[in-house]
Design a protein around this motif. Structure first.
Motif, PDB file in Angstrom:
ATOM      1  N   PHE A 119       0.717  78.009  38.975  1.00 41.23           N
ATOM      2  CA  PHE A 119       0.212  79.049  38.073  1.00 41.23           C
ATOM      3  C   PHE A 119       0.855  78.881  36.696  1.00 41.23           C
ATOM      4  O   PHE A 119       0.179  78.946  35.660  1.00 41.23           O
ATOM      5  N   THR A 120       2.153  78.636  36.704  1.00 40.02           N
ATOM      6  CA  THR A 120       2.881  78.418  35.448  1.00 40.02           C
ATOM      7  C   THR A 120       2.416  77.142  34.764  1.00 40.02           C
ATOM      8  O   THR A 120       2.293  77.086  33.532  1.00 40.02           O
ATOM      9  N   LYS A 121       2.116  76.102  35.564  1.00 41.20           N
ATOM     10  CA  LYS A 121       1.623  74.836  34.998  1.00 41.20           C
ATOM     11  C   LYS A 121       0.304  75.023  34.265  1.00 41.20           C
ATOM     12  O   LYS A 121       0.068  74.425  33.210  1.00 41.20           O
ATOM     13  N   VAL A 122      -0.580  75.838  34.849  1.00 42.54           N
ATOM     14  CA  VAL A 122      -1.866  76.083  34.193  1.00 42.54           C
ATOM     15  C   VAL A 122      -1.644  76.745  32.839  1.00 42.54           C
ATOM     16  O   VAL A 122      -2.227  76.340  31.828  1.00 42.54           O
ATOM     17  N   GLU A 124       0.957  76.504  31.074  1.00 43.71           N
ATOM     18  CA  GLU A 124       1.586  75.489  30.224  1.00 43.71           C
ATOM     19  C   GLU A 124       0.540  74.573  29.601  1.00 43.71           C
ATOM     20  O   GLU A 124       0.602  74.249  28.411  1.00 43.71           O
ATOM     21  N   ARG A 125      -0.460  74.162  30.409  1.00 44.89           N
ATOM     22  CA  ARG A 125      -1.519  73.290  29.892  1.00 44.89           C
ATOM     23  C   ARG A 125      -2.409  74.051  28.902  1.00 44.89           C
ATOM     24  O   ARG A 125      -2.855  73.489  27.899  1.00 44.89           O
ATOM     25  N   VAL A 126      -2.652  75.303  29.186  1.00 44.31           N
ATOM     26  CA  VAL A 126      -3.416  76.137  28.260  1.00 44.31           C
ATOM     27  C   VAL A 126      -2.691  76.220  26.924  1.00 44.31           C
ATOM     28  O   VAL A 126      -3.284  76.055  25.846  1.00 44.31           O
ATOM     29  N   ASN A 127      -1.392  76.449  26.990  1.00 42.50           N
ATOM     30  CA  ASN A 127      -0.570  76.531  25.785  1.00 42.50           C
ATOM     31  C   ASN A 127      -0.614  75.216  25.000  1.00 42.50           C
ATOM     32  O   ASN A 127      -0.639  75.207  23.768  1.00 42.50           O
ATOM     33  N   GLU A 128      -0.658  74.110  25.736  1.00 41.02           N
ATOM     34  CA  GLU A 128      -0.694  72.784  25.106  1.00 41.02           C
ATOM     35  C   GLU A 128      -1.968  72.589  24.285  1.00 41.02           C
ATOM     36  O   GLU A 128      -1.934  71.994  23.201  1.00 41.02           O
ATOM     37  N   TYR A 129      -3.098  73.092  24.791  1.00 41.28           N
ATOM     38  CA  TYR A 129      -4.385  72.789  24.156  1.00 41.28           C
ATOM     39  C   TYR A 129      -4.999  73.946  23.382  1.00 41.28           C
ATOM     40  O   TYR A 129      -6.112  73.814  22.870  1.00 41.28           O
ATOM     41  N   LEU A 130      -4.296  75.055  23.286  1.00 41.18           N
ATOM     42  CA  LEU A 130      -4.757  76.116  22.394  1.00 41.18           C
ATOM     43  C   LEU A 130      -4.314  75.829  20.967  1.00 41.18           C
ATOM     44  O   LEU A 130      -3.209  75.323  20.733  1.00 41.18           O
ATOM     45  N   GLU A 131      -5.166  76.133  20.007  1.00 38.40           N
ATOM     46  CA  GLU A 131      -4.748  76.080  18.617  1.00 38.40           C
ATOM     47  C   GLU A 131      -3.695  77.155  18.376  1.00 38.40           C
ATOM     48  O   GLU A 131      -3.550  78.089  19.170  1.00 38.40           O
ATOM     49  N   ASP A 132      -2.946  77.041  17.279  1.00 41.94           N
ATOM     50  CA  ASP A 132      -1.998  78.096  16.922  1.00 41.94           C
ATOM     51  C   ASP A 132      -2.748  79.431  16.827  1.00 41.94           C
ATOM     52  O   ASP A 132      -3.825  79.506  16.224  1.00 41.94           O
ATOM     53  N   ASN A 133      -2.190  80.446  17.450  1.00 44.23           N
ATOM     54  CA  ASN A 133      -2.805  81.775  17.536  1.00 44.23           C
ATOM     55  C   ASN A 133      -4.036  81.816  18.440  1.00 44.23           C
ATOM     56  O   ASN A 133      -4.760  82.817  18.465  1.00 44.23           O
ATOM     57  N   GLY A 134      -4.273  80.732  19.177  1.00 44.64           N
ATOM     58  CA  GLY A 134      -5.396  80.702  20.106  1.00 44.64           C
ATOM     59  C   GLY A 134      -5.200  81.701  21.241  1.00 44.64           C
ATOM     60  O   GLY A 134      -4.074  82.100  21.566  1.00 44.64           O
ATOM     61  N   VAL A 135      -6.313  82.094  21.882  1.00 46.23           N
ATOM     62  CA  VAL A 135      -6.300  83.176  22.865  1.00 46.23           C
ATOM     63  C   VAL A 135      -6.814  82.683  24.222  1.00 46.23           C
ATOM     64  O   VAL A 135      -7.768  81.905  24.291  1.00 46.23           O
ATOM     65  N   PHE A 136      -6.153  83.140  25.271  1.00 43.90           N
ATOM     66  CA  PHE A 136      -6.602  82.882  26.644  1.00 43.90           C
ATOM     67  C   PHE A 136      -6.806  84.220  27.336  1.00 43.90           C
ATOM     68  O   PHE A 136      -5.891  85.044  27.409  1.00 43.90           O
ATOM     69  N   VAL A 137      -8.015  84.447  27.838  1.00 42.37           N
ATOM     70  CA  VAL A 137      -8.354  85.665  28.569  1.00 42.37           C
ATOM     71  C   VAL A 137      -8.672  85.276  30.010  1.00 42.37           C
ATOM     72  O   VAL A 137      -9.530  84.427  30.249  1.00 42.37           O
ATOM     73  N   PHE A 138      -7.987  85.895  30.972  1.00 44.05           N
ATOM     74  CA  PHE A 138      -8.302  85.611  32.369  1.00 44.05           C
ATOM     75  C   PHE A 138      -8.183  86.874  33.208  1.00 44.05           C
ATOM     76  O   PHE A 138      -7.452  87.808  32.868  1.00 44.05           O
ATOM     77  N   ASP A 139      -8.948  86.894  34.304  1.00 52.16           N
ATOM     78  CA  ASP A 139      -8.876  88.037  35.204  1.00 52.16           C
ATOM     79  C   ASP A 139      -8.138  87.662  36.480  1.00 52.16           C
ATOM     80  O   ASP A 139      -7.983  86.479  36.808  1.00 52.16           O
ATOM     81  N   LYS A 210       6.383  87.326  33.658  1.00 51.58           N
ATOM     82  CA  LYS A 210       7.486  86.354  33.668  1.00 51.58           C
ATOM     83  C   LYS A 210       7.000  84.959  33.312  1.00 51.58           C
ATOM     84  O   LYS A 210       7.666  84.220  32.570  1.00 51.58           O
ATOM     85  N   ALA A 211       5.839  84.563  33.845  1.00 47.09           N
ATOM     86  CA  ALA A 211       5.300  83.235  33.551  1.00 47.09           C
ATOM     87  C   ALA A 211       4.936  83.103  32.078  1.00 47.09           C
ATOM     88  O   ALA A 211       5.222  82.081  31.442  1.00 47.09           O
ATOM     89  N   VAL A 212       4.331  84.139  31.527  1.00 45.59           N
ATOM     90  CA  VAL A 212       3.950  84.129  30.112  1.00 45.59           C
ATOM     91  C   VAL A 212       5.184  84.044  29.229  1.00 45.59           C
ATOM     92  O   VAL A 212       5.249  83.260  28.273  1.00 45.59           O
ATOM     93  N   GLU A 213       6.187  84.841  29.562  1.00 43.69           N
ATOM     94  CA  GLU A 213       7.427  84.857  28.782  1.00 43.69           C
ATOM     95  C   GLU A 213       8.152  83.518  28.859  1.00 43.69           C
ATOM     96  O   GLU A 213       8.663  83.015  27.851  1.00 43.69           O
ATOM     97  N   LYS A 214       8.157  82.907  30.048  1.00 43.47           N
ATOM     98  CA  LYS A 214       8.843  81.632  30.252  1.00 43.47           C
ATOM     99  C   LYS A 214       8.290  80.549  29.335  1.00 43.47           C
ATOM    100  O   LYS A 214       9.038  79.692  28.833  1.00 43.47           O
ATOM    101  N   TYR A 239      -7.509  92.249  33.594  1.00 37.41           N
ATOM    102  CA  TYR A 239      -7.756  91.160  32.639  1.00 37.41           C
ATOM    103  C   TYR A 239      -6.495  90.985  31.803  1.00 37.41           C
ATOM    104  O   TYR A 239      -5.925  91.967  31.320  1.00 37.41           O
ATOM    105  N   VAL A 240      -6.078  89.752  31.644  1.00 39.73           N
ATOM    106  CA  VAL A 240      -4.850  89.430  30.927  1.00 39.73           C
ATOM    107  C   VAL A 240      -5.216  88.693  29.648  1.00 39.73           C
ATOM    108  O   VAL A 240      -6.036  87.752  29.665  1.00 39.73           O
ATOM    109  N   VAL A 241      -4.620  89.100  28.529  1.00 41.29           N
ATOM    110  CA  VAL A 241      -4.853  88.437  27.251  1.00 41.29           C
ATOM    111  C   VAL A 241      -3.530  87.888  26.742  1.00 41.29           C
ATOM    112  O   VAL A 241      -2.580  88.641  26.540  1.00 41.29           O
ATOM    113  N   VAL A 242      -3.465  86.571  26.568  1.00 39.99           N
ATOM    114  CA  VAL A 242      -2.258  85.939  26.027  1.00 39.99           C
ATOM    115  C   VAL A 242      -2.629  85.121  24.800  1.00 39.99           C
ATOM    116  O   VAL A 242      -3.770  84.680  24.643  1.00 39.99           O
TER     117      VAL A 242
END
Length: 245
Positions: A119-122, A124-139, A210-214, A239-242
């Motif tokens: 879950f944390t790896k996903v 991490e990969r999302v963070n890798e490929y989001l633009e600066d200030n990019g958004v990930f929404v998941f349920d 915790k995963a988001v903060e890490k 729904y989670v918005v990061v």
């Protein structure tokens, strides 16, 4: 047994009670609220592409990611626009040719990631490929949702197909097990049987935080599904918005 192998053939038929328009409208509302109104949108766990096409209709350039070849073949057969791209990938090893402004995952696809490290790896990969200030929404379906179902057998019969769904939730591991038997009528009138085993995890909101903060992502908000309310452990779905800092 492979998840969404044989069941992929009748997935859309048995999911006809799901309001994909509500799911996508709400996710798109959150994306727009946090600055991702258009541009390229990556959908993780796109399945047969129903949601992908709805997001495309809202003006997004869509890339659909899924681990099931069978589901993606159906998605490809349904699409009418060449602008939609489907890719066979494991989200824990997500690789894109360029950074994107937004990603989304609906239909509790993230619950299928049963290992907390994965879950944390996903993320991490999302963070890798989001633009600066990019958004990930998941349920996510919550632990409460799975706990309420508990041990239960569900069966449904349609004209050309049927399934038996045996459910069990382990309160200690938070893992929900589905044992699925699918019967699909063949052209000669006989029924082909497919057996599949599915696993989902009921994540707590604390685990998500915790995963988001890490990973150094910014947690914008956790919402009770389809509302503006703060999400809690008592909700069935959140729904989670990061955001990438």
């Amino acid at each position: 047994m492979e998840a969404y192998g044989g069941f992929a053939q009748v997935y859309d038929e048995f999911m006809d009670n799901v309001d994909y328009h509500q799911w996508c409208d709400y996710a798109a509302k959150l994306l727009a609220k946090y600055g991702a109104k258009d541009g390229t949108l990556v959908e993780i766990g796109c399945g047969t592409g129903t949601g992908t096409m709805l997001f495309h209709e809202k003006g997004y350039n869509m890339i659909g990611i899924d681990l099931s070849q069978e589901m993606l073949e159906i998605a490809e057969s349904k699409k009418e626009e060449e602008e939609i791209v489907y890719v066979l990938q494991d989200a824990t090893n997500l690789q894109l040719p360029y950074a994107v402004p937004a990603m989304v995952s609906i239909g509790d696809s993230m619950n299928y990631i049963t290992d907390y490290g994965d879950f944390t790896k996903v993320l991490e990969r999302v963070n890798e490929y989001l633009e600066d200030n990019g958004v990930f929404v998941f349920d996510l379906k919550t632990k409460k949702y799975f706990s309420d179902i508990g041990e239960k057998t569900i069966a449904e019969d349609r004209e050309d197909s049927s399934f038996i769904w045996e459910n069990y939730f382990d309160e200690e591991t938070n893992i929900n097990e589905y044992y699925l038997s699918v019967f699909v009528r063949a052209e000669d009138g006989r029924y082909d049987k497919y057996e599949e085993e599915h696993f989902q995890r009921g994540y707590t909101l604390n685990e998500v935080k915790k995963a988001v903060e890490k990973l150094g992502l910014k947690l914008e908000k956790i919402y009770e599904a389809f509302t503006d309310n703060e999400g809690t452990e008592e909700n069935d779905r959140v729904y989670v918005v990061v955001r990438k800092n």
